[in-house]
Design a protein around this motif. Structure first.
Motif, PDB file in Angstrom:
ATOM      1  N   ALA A 213       3.787   1.063 -24.644  1.00 25.27           N
ATOM      2  CA  ALA A 213       3.753   1.986 -23.504  1.00 25.27           C
ATOM      3  C   ALA A 213       2.482   2.842 -23.452  1.00 25.27           C
ATOM      4  O   ALA A 213       1.890   3.018 -22.385  1.00 25.27           O
ATOM      5  CB  ALA A 213       4.984   2.890 -23.532  1.00 25.27           C
ATOM      6  N   HIS A 214       2.054   3.380 -24.597  1.00 22.91           N
ATOM      7  CA  HIS A 214       0.864   4.232 -24.582  1.00 22.91           C
ATOM      8  C   HIS A 214      -0.385   3.427 -24.212  1.00 22.91           C
ATOM      9  O   HIS A 214      -1.279   3.922 -23.531  1.00 22.91           O
ATOM     10  CB  HIS A 214       0.652   4.887 -25.942  1.00 22.91           C
ATOM     11  N   MET A 215      -0.442   2.196 -24.687  1.00 23.58           N
ATOM     12  CA  MET A 215      -1.600   1.362 -24.367  1.00 23.58           C
ATOM     13  C   MET A 215      -1.590   0.984 -22.889  1.00 23.58           C
ATOM     14  O   MET A 215      -2.613   0.970 -22.222  1.00 23.58           O
ATOM     15  CB  MET A 215      -1.603   0.114 -25.243  1.00 23.58           C
TER      16      MET A 215
ATOM     17  N   LEU B 251      11.961   8.371 -21.969  1.00 31.02           N
ATOM     18  CA  LEU B 251      10.831   9.248 -22.262  1.00 31.02           C
ATOM     19  C   LEU B 251      10.292   8.965 -23.655  1.00 31.02           C
ATOM     20  O   LEU B 251      11.038   8.757 -24.586  1.00 31.02           O
ATOM     21  CB  LEU B 251      11.287  10.711 -22.221  1.00 31.02           C
ATOM     22  N   THR B 252       9.014   8.969 -23.757  1.00 31.12           N
ATOM     23  CA  THR B 252       8.412   8.806 -25.074  1.00 31.12           C
ATOM     24  C   THR B 252       7.481   9.987 -25.278  1.00 31.12           C
ATOM     25  O   THR B 252       6.658  10.278 -24.434  1.00 31.12           O
ATOM     26  CB  THR B 252       7.606   7.514 -25.150  1.00 31.12           C
ATOM     27  N   HIS B 253       7.673  10.646 -26.361  1.00 30.67           N
ATOM     28  CA  HIS B 253       6.981  11.920 -26.507  1.00 30.67           C
ATOM     29  C   HIS B 253       6.029  11.969 -27.665  1.00 30.67           C
ATOM     30  O   HIS B 253       5.804  12.994 -28.261  1.00 30.67           O
ATOM     31  CB  HIS B 253       8.005  13.040 -26.640  1.00 30.67           C
ATOM     32  N   LYS B 254       5.469  10.835 -27.993  1.00 32.02           N
ATOM     33  CA  LYS B 254       4.525  10.847 -29.094  1.00 32.02           C
ATOM     34  C   LYS B 254       3.183  10.417 -28.567  1.00 32.02           C
ATOM     35  O   LYS B 254       3.090   9.487 -27.805  1.00 32.02           O
ATOM     36  CB  LYS B 254       4.940   9.844 -30.139  1.00 32.02           C
ATOM     37  N   LYS B 255       2.185  11.066 -29.013  1.00 34.42           N
ATOM     38  CA  LYS B 255       0.859  10.602 -28.661  1.00 34.42           C
ATOM     39  C   LYS B 255       0.247   9.998 -29.911  1.00 34.42           C
ATOM     40  O   LYS B 255      -0.060  10.693 -30.855  1.00 34.42           O
ATOM     41  CB  LYS B 255       0.006  11.770 -28.177  1.00 34.42           C
ATOM     42  N   PRO B 256       0.107   8.692 -29.951  1.00 29.45           N
ATOM     43  CA  PRO B 256      -0.509   8.112 -31.133  1.00 29.45           C
ATOM     44  C   PRO B 256      -2.026   8.251 -31.044  1.00 29.45           C
ATOM     45  O   PRO B 256      -2.556   8.816 -30.100  1.00 29.45           O
ATOM     46  CB  PRO B 256      -0.084   6.659 -31.070  1.00 29.45           C
TER      47      PRO B 256
ATOM     48  N   GLU C  74       5.806   7.922 -17.935  1.00 30.08           N
ATOM     49  CA  GLU C  74       5.892   9.259 -18.531  1.00 30.08           C
ATOM     50  C   GLU C  74       4.654   9.578 -19.370  1.00 30.08           C
ATOM     51  O   GLU C  74       4.110  10.687 -19.307  1.00 30.08           O
ATOM     52  CB  GLU C  74       7.159   9.374 -19.382  1.00 30.08           C
ATOM     53  N   GLU C  75       4.187   8.618 -20.141  1.00 33.97           N
ATOM     54  CA  GLU C  75       2.973   8.854 -20.927  1.00 33.97           C
ATOM     55  C   GLU C  75       1.756   9.022 -20.020  1.00 33.97           C
ATOM     56  O   GLU C  75       0.878   9.843 -20.282  1.00 33.97           O
ATOM     57  CB  GLU C  75       2.745   7.708 -21.920  1.00 33.97           C
ATOM     58  N   ALA C  76       1.697   8.244 -18.948  1.00 33.01           N
ATOM     59  CA  ALA C  76       0.586   8.373 -18.006  1.00 33.01           C
ATOM     60  C   ALA C  76       0.580   9.771 -17.389  1.00 33.01           C
ATOM     61  O   ALA C  76      -0.464  10.403 -17.234  1.00 33.01           O
ATOM     62  CB  ALA C  76       0.689   7.309 -16.912  1.00 33.01           C
TER      63      ALA C  76
ATOM     64  N   GLY D  89       1.821  18.677 -20.560  1.00 34.08           N
ATOM     65  CA  GLY D  89       1.992  17.442 -19.790  1.00 34.08           C
ATOM     66  C   GLY D  89       3.440  16.993 -19.676  1.00 34.08           C
ATOM     67  O   GLY D  89       3.988  16.906 -18.573  1.00 34.08           O
ATOM     68  N   HIS D  90       4.081  16.740 -20.802  1.00 38.79           N
ATOM     69  CA  HIS D  90       5.466  16.259 -20.764  1.00 38.79           C
ATOM     70  C   HIS D  90       6.409  17.306 -20.184  1.00 38.79           C
ATOM     71  O   HIS D  90       7.433  16.963 -19.599  1.00 38.79           O
ATOM     72  CB  HIS D  90       5.939  15.871 -22.167  1.00 38.79           C
ATOM     73  N   GLY D  91       6.059  18.580 -20.370  1.00 40.20           N
ATOM     74  CA  GLY D  91       6.954  19.633 -19.899  1.00 40.20           C
ATOM     75  C   GLY D  91       6.776  19.979 -18.431  1.00 40.20           C
ATOM     76  O   GLY D  91       7.557  20.748 -17.874  1.00 40.20           O
TER      77      GLY D  91
ATOM     78  N   LEU E 199      -2.742  19.537 -24.728  1.00 42.64           N
ATOM     79  CA  LEU E 199      -2.405  19.564 -23.301  1.00 42.64           C
ATOM     80  C   LEU E 199      -1.316  18.539 -22.990  1.00 42.64           C
ATOM     81  O   LEU E 199      -0.372  18.820 -22.244  1.00 42.64           O
ATOM     82  CB  LEU E 199      -3.654  19.267 -22.463  1.00 42.64           C
ATOM     83  N   HIS E 200      -1.469  17.359 -23.540  1.00 41.86           N
ATOM     84  CA  HIS E 200      -0.496  16.285 -23.337  1.00 41.86           C
ATOM     85  C   HIS E 200       0.895  16.726 -23.813  1.00 41.86           C
ATOM     86  O   HIS E 200       1.877  16.595 -23.089  1.00 41.86           O
ATOM     87  CB  HIS E 200      -0.978  15.040 -24.105  1.00 41.86           C
ATOM     88  N   GLU E 201       0.946  17.273 -25.023  1.00 37.65           N
ATOM     89  CA  GLU E 201       2.241  17.598 -25.625  1.00 37.65           C
ATOM     90  C   GLU E 201       2.817  18.922 -25.117  1.00 37.65           C
ATOM     91  O   GLU E 201       3.998  19.009 -24.821  1.00 37.65           O
ATOM     92  CB  GLU E 201       2.126  17.665 -27.157  1.00 37.65           C
ATOM     93  N   CYS E 202       1.957  19.954 -25.040  1.00 39.50           N
ATOM     94  CA  CYS E 202       2.475  21.300 -24.716  1.00 39.50           C
ATOM     95  C   CYS E 202       2.773  21.444 -23.234  1.00 39.50           C
ATOM     96  O   CYS E 202       3.697  22.139 -22.855  1.00 39.50           O
ATOM     97  CB  CYS E 202       1.470  22.387 -25.075  1.00 39.50           C
TER      98      CYS E 202
HETATM   99 ZN    ZN Z   1       3.487  11.577 -24.909  1.00 34.56          ZN
END
Ligand code: ZN
Length: 662
Positions: free
Chosen positions: A519-521, A3-8, A462-464, A439-441, A434-437
């Motif tokens: 991954a994010h790209m 899991l990657t939980h950062k949105k750059p 996971e990022e998608a 989406g991942h959850g 939305l992504h952080e609060c």
């Molecule tokens: Zn993320």
């Protein structure tokens, strides 16, 4: 663990700003207005937590590559003491190289992980070294470091995701030389299999370096105040103990107690207990992350890089994320995914908008703008997670964004550009929330599905998933009803910037001839290209104009979006599929999606985008100079205030950190 939980940043945030610039980097300053609103006690809490965050810097440097610290010492010694000429091209090339190495916390690019190619020669480096009266690096070490710097084939990539043996091909320092990928995987498979509590697995391997004992067997060398990086972790613990005196509440004190216990013992059970306490502390104004956190730097996704930061709550902006959190169950219930993959009870989605007070380790100088932790899957599902959007960083980017020509070039249609100029900043922040609060959850795995089942594609999927959740709901009337968007169709701006980024502008971050790797790209390319293909398919089937299209106008590619509502339907379909892939652990489907849409680059399109971007002369990567905190003492030695200043230059700050936290 994948899991990657950062949105750059999105590439729409790439803008010029009046500040230091070198290579592909632009440095910005961020302000911390919330610091001035704190009490002296809170300021001292921030101060010691900030010191603890800065003390981990060398740990990260060493994790990134075993030669990094030696090379930094050599380069700084040349800068400070060499008699070599300082008015020629070689010196300019040297300063560029040093600033790049500082920025990347090592000799590999922070984003591509490719090794930097210096613009000076080995002979020049030798001359510069010889010009140091009493060098800190001896002759033998110099020869080795020089070859690491100069030989392009030696340690060429920090994290290699595409090789027969990922460990052999990667220069990162989480595994001792000679340990193969198969050996490491076998080691951790065995460790997991022998675990007493399979439902609540600790983060195996995250706080150690895997090494080979004399008898040839593998063993972990664990980070701790009595182990690896002992000196730095002792300093960190010291400042954490001091911070404890100024904590805002008992829970904060308890968190620090557990964290320092973890640094002392290396016990991953203690780390989990610390994490659980940390999630539930939401009362204080000040919060922090300090420790082994993100696994992007390990090709196997097990070993966590050191990062630290301190943040202060932004009360007003937090209203927005509180509203989202309070409605978490509504979003889960109404999402377009199969009901088997939904959470019946959405727990503990805590979201704060904060101001960063200091950035350290893997968050410095290049920082995420949103962070969601912890990474432990079982803790997330039982106790929830904590999300922040770092408002003063996004604001710094937005300030830097004004009128640099980027939007004029890539959004030539004036009406669309006006819309983006008006709404992009607010809507991008909302997307991040939305992504952080949520989406991942959101969503759940089917019983028995291993959270790591998707392997190397896990991070991208996971990022998608989080991005699709954000895109799906940012377009929902609920957003307007909740008062979170300025108009009912302001979300169009977010769709436009997202698709533009995924299809075109993020390509500026990739070297000619290379594929998409991060991954994010990959996730953005996957979503945007999938939607583009859907648009073309249904347009053909029904003989109508596509909802979204890449057109060629005057020799340039231009994104045209005609039908935002239809585009949202595609987003909903893809969200349902990606959630299925995740919930079922469908490795084959994950690989197909990522490989078909997320990896390859159209050479001609890439060349065009690079040429257009080059013509703008902008820096594709941004990072931050930290503010400086100074305790003020009275004549009796009592601390009466902590001041914050913003006048340190990049070079000064880097040299100070190298001197004071090493
Ligand atoms: Zn993320």
């Amino acid at each position: 663990m994948q899991l990657t939980h950062k949105k750059p940043l999105t590439d729409m945030d790439i803008f010029e700003y009046e500040d230091i610039r070198f290579a592909d980097i632009q440095l910005l300053r961020y302000r911390v207005p919330a610091f001035d609103t704190l009490s002296l006690k809170q300021k001292l809490y921030v101060y010691h937590l900030a010191e603890a965050a800065l003390w981990g810097r060398d740990i990260l440097w060493d994790q990134n590559c075993k030669y990094n610290l030696g090379i930094r010492r050599l380069l700084e010694d040349i800068l400070l003491h060499s008699s070599v000429a300082r008015d020629d091209e070689d010196w300019t090339a040297f300063m560029t190289y040093l600033r790049q190495v500082w920025f990347a916390n090592g000799i590999h690019h922070h984003y591509s992980t490719d090794k930097f190619v210096p613009g000076f020669s080995a002979a020049w480096l030798r001359g510069a070294y010889s010009g140091i009266p009493s060098p800190v690096i001896g002759e033998d070490e110099f020869c080795m470091l020089s070859s690491v710097i100069m030989d392009p084939d030696l340690m060429s990539k920090r994290v290699c995701q595409d090789a027969d043996d990922l460990l052999m091909a990667s220069a990162c320092n989480y595994y001792a030389d000679g340990i193969t990928q198969a050996e490491a995987e076998q080691f951790y498979r065995a460790m997991k299999a022998a675990a007493p509590d399979a439902d609540r697995p600790v983060m195996y391997g995250m706080n150690s370096r895997l090494e080979r004992a004399e008898d040839g067997t593998l063993r972990e060398n664990t980070y701790g105040t009595g182990g690896l990086y002992a000196h730095h972790l002792q300093q960190i613990s010291l400042h954490l103990h001091r911070a404890q005196e100024y904590a805002e509440n008992d829970k904060q004190r308890d968190i620090i107690r557990l964290l320092t216990e973890f640094y002392r013992t290396g016990s991953l059970d203690t780390f989990d207990r610390y994490t659980i306490e940390w999630i539930s502390e939401t009362e204080g104004m000040v919060d922090f992350v300090n420790g082994f956190t993100e696994v992007y730097g390990d090709p196997l996704g097990l070993k966590a890089s050191w990062e630290g930061y301190v943040n202060i709550l932004d009360r007003e902006a937090t209203h927005r994320t509180r509203v989202l959190s309070e409605n978490a169950q509504w979003f889960e219930d109404h999402s377009p995914v199969d009901s088997r993959f939904k959470k019946t009870e959405c727990k503990g989605v805590t979201a704060r908008v904060v101001q960063a007070a200091i950035l350290g380790g893997d968050l410095y100088p290049s920082s995420a703008i949103g962070i969601n932790l912890p990474n432990s899957n079982w803790i997330r599902s039982v106790y929830g997670s904590k999300s922040v959007t770092i408002g003063n960083l996004t604001e710094a980017y937005d300030q830097a964004a004004k009128g640099n020509g980027f939007r004029e070039e890539f959004i030539p249609d004036e009406a669309t550009r006006d819309m983006v100029n008006r709404y992009a900043h607010v809507l991008d922040d909302l997307h991040t929330d939305l992504h952080e609060c949520l989406g991942h959850g959101s969503g759940q795995l089917l019983p028995g599905v291993d959270a790591d089942a998707l392997g190397v594609h896990g991070s991208t999927i996971e990022e998608a998933r989080a991005d699709l959740f954000a895109l799906y709901y940012i377009a929902d009337a609920k957003m307007y009803d909740l008062g979170l968007t300025p108009t009912a169709d302001a979300w169009h701006s977010n769709y436009y910037t997202y698709m533009l980024n995924g299809l075109l502008t993020q390509l500026v971050r990739i070297q000619p001839g290379c594929r998409i790797e991060e991954a994010h790209m990959r996730n953005r390319a996957l979503i945007a290209r999938w939607c583009l293909e859907q648009s073309a398919y249904w347009a053909k089937a029904f003989g109508m104009e596509p909802a979204m299209e890449l057109m060629r106008v005057g020799g340039k590619s231009r994104l045209v979006i005609r039908d935002y509502a239809t585009l949202r339907q595609y987003i909903g379909q893809l969200l349902a599929e990606i959630q299925r892939v995740k919930s079922e652990g469908d490795t084959v489907a994950a690989a197909k999606l990522v490989e078909r849409y997320g990896v390859d680059v159209d050479g001609a399109l890439h060349e065009e985008v690079l040429a257009r971007y080059r013509a703008l002369d902008l820096a594709p990567y941004k990072g931050f100079i930290n503010p400086r905190y100074t305790p003020v003492k009275d004549t009796d030695g009592n601390v009466v205030d902590v001041t914050i200043s913003y006048d340190e230059t990049y070079d000064e700050q880097m040299l100070r950190y190298g001197r004071d936290y090493s």
